[in-house]
Structures are given as structure tokens and as C-alpha cells.
Design a protein around this motif. Structure first.
Motif, mmCIF file in Angstrom:
data_model
loop_
_atom_site.group_PDB
_atom_site.id
_atom_site.type_symbol
_atom_site.label_atom_id
_atom_site.label_comp_id
_atom_site.label_asym_id
_atom_site.label_seq_id
_atom_site.Cartn_x
_atom_site.Cartn_y
_atom_site.Cartn_z
ATOM 1 N N GLN A 178 0.825 -1.203 0.000
ATOM 2 C CA GLN A 178 0.000 0.000 0.000
ATOM 3 C C GLN A 178 0.859 1.253 0.000
ATOM 4 O O GLN A 178 0.533 2.235 -0.673
ATOM 5 N N LYS A 179 1.953 1.229 0.735
ATOM 6 C CA LYS A 179 2.856 2.379 0.749
ATOM 7 C C LYS A 179 3.470 2.575 -0.632
ATOM 8 O O LYS A 179 3.574 3.688 -1.133
ATOM 9 N N HIS A 180 3.869 1.469 -1.252
ATOM 10 C CA HIS A 180 4.442 1.517 -2.596
ATOM 11 C C HIS A 180 3.459 2.128 -3.585
ATOM 12 O O HIS A 180 3.826 2.914 -4.450
ATOM 13 N N GLN A 181 2.179 1.752 -3.421
ATOM 14 C CA GLN A 181 1.158 2.265 -4.313
ATOM 15 C C GLN A 181 1.054 3.783 -4.216
ATOM 16 O O GLN A 181 1.001 4.481 -5.214
ATOM 17 N N SER A 182 1.046 4.321 -2.978
ATOM 18 C CA SER A 182 0.921 5.765 -2.830
ATOM 19 C C SER A 182 2.189 6.487 -3.273
ATOM 20 O O SER A 182 2.135 7.640 -3.688
ATOM 21 N N GLU A 183 3.352 5.792 -3.208
ATOM 22 C CA GLU A 183 4.594 6.410 -3.675
ATOM 23 C C GLU A 183 4.558 6.670 -5.180
ATOM 24 O O GLU A 183 5.257 7.544 -5.678
ATOM 25 N N ASN A 184 3.755 5.900 -5.891
ATOM 26 C CA ASN A 184 3.623 6.074 -7.337
ATOM 27 C C ASN A 184 2.381 6.883 -7.711
ATOM 28 O O ASN A 184 2.094 7.071 -8.887
ATOM 29 N N GLU A 195 -4.286 17.631 9.184
ATOM 30 C CA GLU A 195 -4.071 16.844 7.970
ATOM 31 C C GLU A 195 -2.582 16.712 7.658
ATOM 32 O O GLU A 195 -2.121 15.641 7.249
ATOM 33 N N ALA A 196 -1.824 17.782 7.889
ATOM 34 C CA ALA A 196 -0.375 17.726 7.670
ATOM 35 C C ALA A 196 0.269 16.722 8.631
ATOM 36 O O ALA A 196 1.141 15.935 8.244
ATOM 37 N N GLY A 197 -0.159 16.736 9.883
ATOM 38 C CA GLY A 197 0.379 15.797 10.865
ATOM 39 C C GLY A 197 0.033 14.363 10.525
ATOM 40 O O GLY A 197 0.863 13.453 10.676
ATOM 41 N N TYR A 198 -1.190 14.149 10.051
ATOM 42 C CA TYR A 198 -1.615 12.796 9.668
ATOM 43 C C TYR A 198 -0.749 12.282 8.520
ATOM 44 O O TYR A 198 -0.282 11.147 8.543
ATOM 45 N N PHE A 252 2.327 9.108 8.273
ATOM 46 C CA PHE A 252 2.415 8.038 7.286
ATOM 47 C C PHE A 252 3.725 8.096 6.511
ATOM 48 O O PHE A 252 3.927 7.348 5.557
ATOM 49 N N GLY A 253 4.619 9.008 6.901
ATOM 50 C CA GLY A 253 5.906 9.102 6.228
ATOM 51 C C GLY A 253 5.847 9.818 4.891
ATOM 52 O O GLY A 253 6.763 9.710 4.080
ATOM 53 N N LYS A 254 4.782 10.562 4.656
ATOM 54 C CA LYS A 254 4.652 11.278 3.386
ATOM 55 C C LYS A 254 5.354 12.635 3.467
ATOM 56 O O LYS A 254 5.454 13.224 4.532
ATOM 57 N N ASP A 255 5.818 13.109 2.318
ATOM 58 C CA ASP A 255 6.367 14.457 2.260
ATOM 59 C C ASP A 255 5.236 15.456 2.484
ATOM 60 O O ASP A 255 4.131 15.303 1.938
ATOM 61 N N VAL A 256 5.508 16.474 3.287
ATOM 62 C CA VAL A 256 4.546 17.542 3.540
ATOM 63 C C VAL A 256 5.235 18.856 3.215
ATOM 64 O O VAL A 256 6.282 19.177 3.783
ATOM 65 N N ILE A 257 4.653 19.602 2.286
ATOM 66 C CA ILE A 257 5.191 20.914 1.913
ATOM 67 C C ILE A 257 4.336 21.974 2.604
ATOM 68 O O ILE A 257 3.128 22.047 2.377
ATOM 69 N N LEU A 258 4.964 22.767 3.459
ATOM 70 C CA LEU A 258 4.255 23.797 4.217
ATOM 71 C C LEU A 258 4.367 25.143 3.512
ATOM 72 O O LEU A 258 5.444 25.520 3.050
#
Length: 198
Positions: free
Chosen positions: A65-71, A143-146, A150-156
Motif C-alpha cells: 500500500q505504501k508503494h502504491q501511494s509512492e507512485n 491533515e499535515a500531521g496525519y 504516514f511518512g509522506k512528504d509535507v510541503i508547508l
């Protein structure tokens, strides 16, 4: 998984045909093949009441699932929905589109669910998240914290018209795009995405 749900989970052909017509035993052979593989890999186990994923199997599901969101080509936008923020919204969407991503913002997403579970699903499915925090919107911080969890990049993003003290302590140490106007925001966001995401 019960025996009934395994057919769907394994994408089994439930109506296999041969020269003599339908062969129900062929269904069991398909299920048996997948079960044997998963058991040998220690992903699952067979019990009297059904089929159970083991910790290694659950870890593999998380990895896939993580791989899927990475793409994913989706990028989630967390921001205030106030009318005066429309030029900022459009600048963010334009920047994402220019970089080849699909902007996803909750008040523009069609769905039939409660908003919070749908929002969390959208964040999990997104490649990264853009959070515009100038208005101090608590929802955008959440939402940014969530997403970060999940280890996603967050651009502030933060307008340079807003004093530094108005930024929450937890994000003051994060490299944040400070923008002057919507055109400046778009240009800076495109540069950040190209440098850190693509």
C-alpha cells in the motif's frame, strides 16, 4: 477471511470452463495454489474457520500500500476554504498540475461517505501533501500531521504577511515556503516539488 471471501481475494475464476463444461474442482485448485504460496511465505495460515493473515502478511500489505501511494499522481491540499483564499488555492492547483500531479482538495471531491474518513483515505492515497497554514487553520495542521505520520512528504506554505510567531511551534523548524503573492507561491511551489518530490 472466510472460505467464501477467498474467491474474491484471490481473483479466482469462479466459472472455469473446459471441454466438458464447468469444473467446480478447478476453483478449489486455484484457491489451493494461492493458499500454499502464502502459507509457504509465512504470510498467512489456514484455520478451521477460515484463512488468517499473519504479521508478516500484514507487513507485506502495508509495504504494497505504501508503494502504491509512492507512485500516486495525487497530491492532497490542506487549507482554508474561505473565499478570499481562492487565488491561493488556484496557485497551488496550477503548480501541482504543472508538475504532473492531480490536485485533491476535499470540497472538490465527490464521495458518498462521511468527510473525515474520506479525507484520511485521500491523504493515505496521495503521493504528498501541501498545507497552506497562513490562516492558522487547525484542520490543515491536523491533515499535515496525519500525512507526516504516514511518512509522506509535507510541503508547508505560509504567507510572508503573517508574523512568524503565528506559526505553530511544532512547524517553526520545518523548511516552509514563504510566499508574497499567488504568482510567487506558484513559482516557489513548482521549484520545491521538482527539487524534493519528482
Amino acid at each position: 477471511f472466510t472460505n467464501e471471501t477467498l474467491h474474491a481475494a484471490f481473483f479466482v475464476d469462479v466459472n472455469p470452463k473446459g471441454p466438458m463444461g464447468t469444473h467446480p474442482e478447478a476453483i478449489n485448485k486455484q484457491v489451493g495454489f494461492f493458499e500454499s504460496y502464502l502459507i509457504e511465505q509465512k504470510y498467512a495460515s489456514r484455520k478451521l474457520n477460515g484463512f488468517t493473515l499473519l504479521p508478516k502478511g500484514l507487513a507485506r500489505v502495508d509495504e504494497l500500500q505504501k508503494h502504491q501511494s509512492e507512485n500516486s499522481k495525487n497530491a492532497f491540499i490542506a487549507m482554508s476554504f474561505a473565499d478570499e483564499m481562492d487565488p491561493v488555492r488556484n496557485a497551488i492547483k496550477d503548480a501541482l498540475t504543472e508538475c504532473g500531479f492531480v490536485p485533491r482538495i476535499m470540497d472538490e471531491i465527490e464521495h458518498n461517505h462521511q468527510i473525515v474518513p474520506e479525507m484520511l483515505h485521500e491523504i493515505r492515497e496521495a503521493r504528498f501533501l501541501v498545507a497552506e497554514l497562513s490562516s492558522g487553520n487547525n484542520g490543515a495542521y491536523y491533515e499535515a500531521g496525519y500525512a507526516a505520520g504516514f511518512g509522506k512528504d509535507v510541503i508547508l506554505l505560509f504567507s510572508d504577511n503573517v508574523p512568524e510567531k503565528n506559526r505553530h511551534f511544532d512547524v517553526r523548524q520545518t523548511n516552509t515556503i514563504k510566499w508574497k503573492d499567488p504568482d510567487d507561491l506558484k513559482e516557489r511551489l513548482v521549484a520545491r516539488i521538482k527539487a524534493t518530490i519528482i
